[in-house]
Enzyme design. Structure first.
Site, PDB file in Angstrom:
ATOM      1  CB  CYS A  39     -50.134  98.120  -4.317  1.00  0.00           C
ATOM      2  SG  CYS A  39     -51.739  98.883  -4.662  1.00  0.00           S
ATOM      3  CG  HIS A 436     -83.946 112.042   1.911  1.00  0.00           C
ATOM      4  ND1 HIS A 436     -83.857 111.010   2.994  1.00  0.00           N
ATOM      5  CD2 HIS A 436     -85.058 111.794   1.471  1.00  0.00           C
ATOM      6  CE1 HIS A 436     -85.200 110.281   3.026  1.00  0.00           C
ATOM      7  NE2 HIS A 436     -85.915 110.716   2.210  1.00  0.00           N
TER       8      HIS A 436
END
Length: 450
Positions: A39, A436
Site C-alpha cells: 500500500c 442541496h
C-alpha cells in the site's frame, strides 16, 4: 534459537498490529522488503498521488466545457514522480528505527517456516508463542511465451520509470484502469489488451460497460483478446495478440503486465509450518483469523481474496484484540468489503452486482440515477456518471450499490454504512436530509426511486 512472545511476519498492515498494549511482551517483526508493504510503497498511496496529478491535468483540459479557456503544457513526469517518492521513501528507515528504539526486534531477511511455529531467518531460527502472518501479495506473472526475453513492468515498478513512452497494457482490471488514466492524462498513448468482453469485469455489468465505452474513447482497447507471445523489437516490445477479427501485432516502447495478484505464502514455507492453504494459495483461517496451527493468526492478502487495504486494517485491529484477549475472541461483524477504482471516471461499489443477483436467483429491485439529474451534476456538465442501487423487495434493505462518476468513492459511503447497519432504503432515503445542491443528491434520488 531465540524465542519471542509474538512474531509478526510482514510490515504492511502487520506493522499496524503492534501498539503500546504489546510493550510488556518480547516481540519481533520480519520484513524482507520495505515497511509499509504494498500500500505505502507501490500500491494505494503512491498510485493515488499520481491519480491526483492526472486528475489535475485532465480537469484543466476539460475546463473549456465550463467556459474556462485553459491549456496544459507537457507534464513534467520526473517532477511528479519525485514528489511522490521523496515523501514515501524516507518512511521505511524511520519505521524500522522507531520499532527498534521501542524494543521490537526487526529482521530484514526473508523467513520461512521449517516446522510449526519455527522460523528460519537467514542463519538463525526463531520461535514464538504467537505468530501473526501478514505477508501480503505480489503481481501475477502470466505464462506468455517470450515474456522473459523483454523488459516488462508490473505495478511494483511502473511508477518509478524515467520517461513516458507509448505503452501496451496486458490486463483490464483496476490496475490497468488506474494506470491507463494516469499515463494517458500525462500524454502517453495506451493500448489495453483485455481477455474479457469488457474492462473491469468484476464491477456491475452496467458500470463495466459504461467504463469500457469511455476508456475506448481515450485508449486503444482490444477486447476478447489474448496475448500469445511477446518479443523484443527495436527499443521496445512487440506483442502478438489474437482478437475476434484475427491476429494483430502490437508494438510499444513499454509493456505493463497487470493480470492479478497472488499471496506470498509460497515464499513462507506455509506447508512446513503446518498451515493449510486454499486452492489459490491463501492461508485457511476461521472467522476470527485463527489458522490451522494454534497460536498462529493470519490477516490481509495472505488470507483473504479482497486485496483491500481497508479490509486488512480492520483485520489487523481484530487480530490484535484476539491475541491480547484470548478469552474474548471476536469476529468481524461486517463482511461487506467495498472497493473503489481511482480511474476516470471514478468507480466505487459494495455488495451484489446485478449479474450476481441474477446468477444466484436473488429477488431484487434496482434503480439508476444519472448525475445529470442533480443540480450539482448540471454544474459539472457530467453526462456519463450514475448511481445504481439494488434492494431486497421484501426486507427493503440494500443488497448492493454501484457508482461511476466524480467523487464515487466518497458518495458511496452512506450506502456502505446503511448496509453494515441493516437500514432500509426507506430509512436512508426518507429519514435522512441530503444537502442541496451537493452531489450526494444522486444517491438520495436513487434511493427514493426504490
Amino acid at each position: 534459537m531465540r524465542h519471542y512472545d509474538l512474531v509478526v511476519l510482514g510490515a504492511g498492515s502487520g506493522n499496524m498490529l503492534l501498539n503500546e498494549e504489546f510493550d510488556h511482551l518480547r516481540t519481533a517483526i520480519v520484513e524482507p522488503d520495505r515497511f509499509g508493504g504494498t500500500c505505502l510503497n507501490r500500491g494505494c498511496i503512491p498510485s493515488k498521488m499520481f491519480v491526483i496529478a492526472a486528475d489535475a491535468a485532465e480537469d484543466a483540459r476539460a475546463a473549456e466545457r465550463l467556459g474556462v479557456r485553459t491549456s496544459v503544457a507537457p507534464v513534467d513526469w520526473k517532477a511528479v514522480r519525485d514528489r511522490v517518492f521523496s515523501r514515501i521513501d524516507p518512511l521505511h528507515e524511520s519505521a524500522v528505527d522507531y520499532r527498534r528504539k521501542n524494543g521490537v526486534d526487526v529482521y530484514t531477511e526473508e523467513a520461512r517456516f521449517v516446522a510449526p511455529k519455527v522460523l528460519q531467518v537467514k542463519d538463525e531460527r526463531i520461535t514464538a508463542d504467537t505468530f501473526a502472518v501478514a505477508v501480503g501479495s505480489r503481481p501475477v506473472i502470466p505464462d506468455i511465451p517470450g515474456l522473459e526475453t523483454v523488459a516488462y513492468h508490473t505495478s511494483d515498478t511502473i511508477m518509478r520509470i524515467d520517461d513516458l513512452p507509448p505503452m501496451a497494457v496486458i490486463g483490464g482490471g483496476f490496475i490497468a484502469a488506474e494506470f491507463g488514466h494516469v499515463f494517458s492524462a500525462f500524454g502517453t498513448d495506451i493500448t489495453i489488451v483485455q481477455r474479457g468482453p469488457r474492462l473491469l469485469m468484476a464491477e456491475d455489468e452496467q458500470v463495466s460497460a459504461r467504463f469500457t465505452k469511455l476508456a475506448s474513447q481515450r485508449h486503444r482497447v482490444l477486447l476478447d483478446a489474448e496475448v500469445t507471445s511477446v518479443e523484443p523489437r527495436g527499443d521496445g516490445v512487440a506483442a502478438t495478440v489474437v482478437c475476434p477479427d484475427g491476429e494483430h501485432v502490437i508494438e510499444a516502447n513499454l509493456l505493463l503486465v497487470c493480470v492479478g495478484r497472488r499471496p506470498n505464502t509460497d515464499r513462507l514455507g506455509a506447508v512446513a509450518g503446518g498451515l493449510e492453504l486454499d486452492e489459490h494459495g491463501h492461508i485457511a483461517a476461521d472467522s476470527a483469523y485463527r489458522t490451522s496451527v494454534p497460536g498462529v493468526w493470519a490477516l490481509g492478502d495472505a488470507v483473504n481474496h479482497f486485496q483491500l487495504k481497508h479490509m486488512a486494517n480492520a483485520e489487523s485491529r481484530l487480530v490484535r484484540h484476539n491475541i491480547l484477549h484470548p478469552q474474548d475472541v471476536r469476529t468481524l461483524t461486517n463482511r461487506v468489503a467495498p472497493p473503489a477504482v481511482f480511474t476516470s471516471p471514478q468507480i466505487a461499489s459494495v455488495g451484489l452486482t446485478e449479474q450476481e443477483a441474477r446468477r444466484d436467483k436473488v429477488d431484487y429491485r434496482t434503480s439508476v440515477r444519472d448525475y445529470a439529474d442533480t443540480a450539482y451534476g448540471w454544474a459539472l456538465e457530467d453526462t456519463t456518471g450514475f448511481a445504481k442501487v439494488l434492494a431486497d423487495p421484501a426486507e427493503r434493505t440494500i443488497l448492493g450499490a454501484h457508482i461511476i462518476g466524480p467523487q464515487a468513492a466518497t458518495l458511496i459511503q452512506p450506502l456502505i454504512q446503511a448496509m453494515a447497519m441493516g437500514l432500509t432504503v426507506d430509512q436512508v432515503g426518507h429519514e435522512v436530509l441530503y444537502i442541496h445542491p451537493a452531489l450526494t443528491e444522486v444517491v438520495e434520488q436513487a434511493l427514493l426511486a426504490l
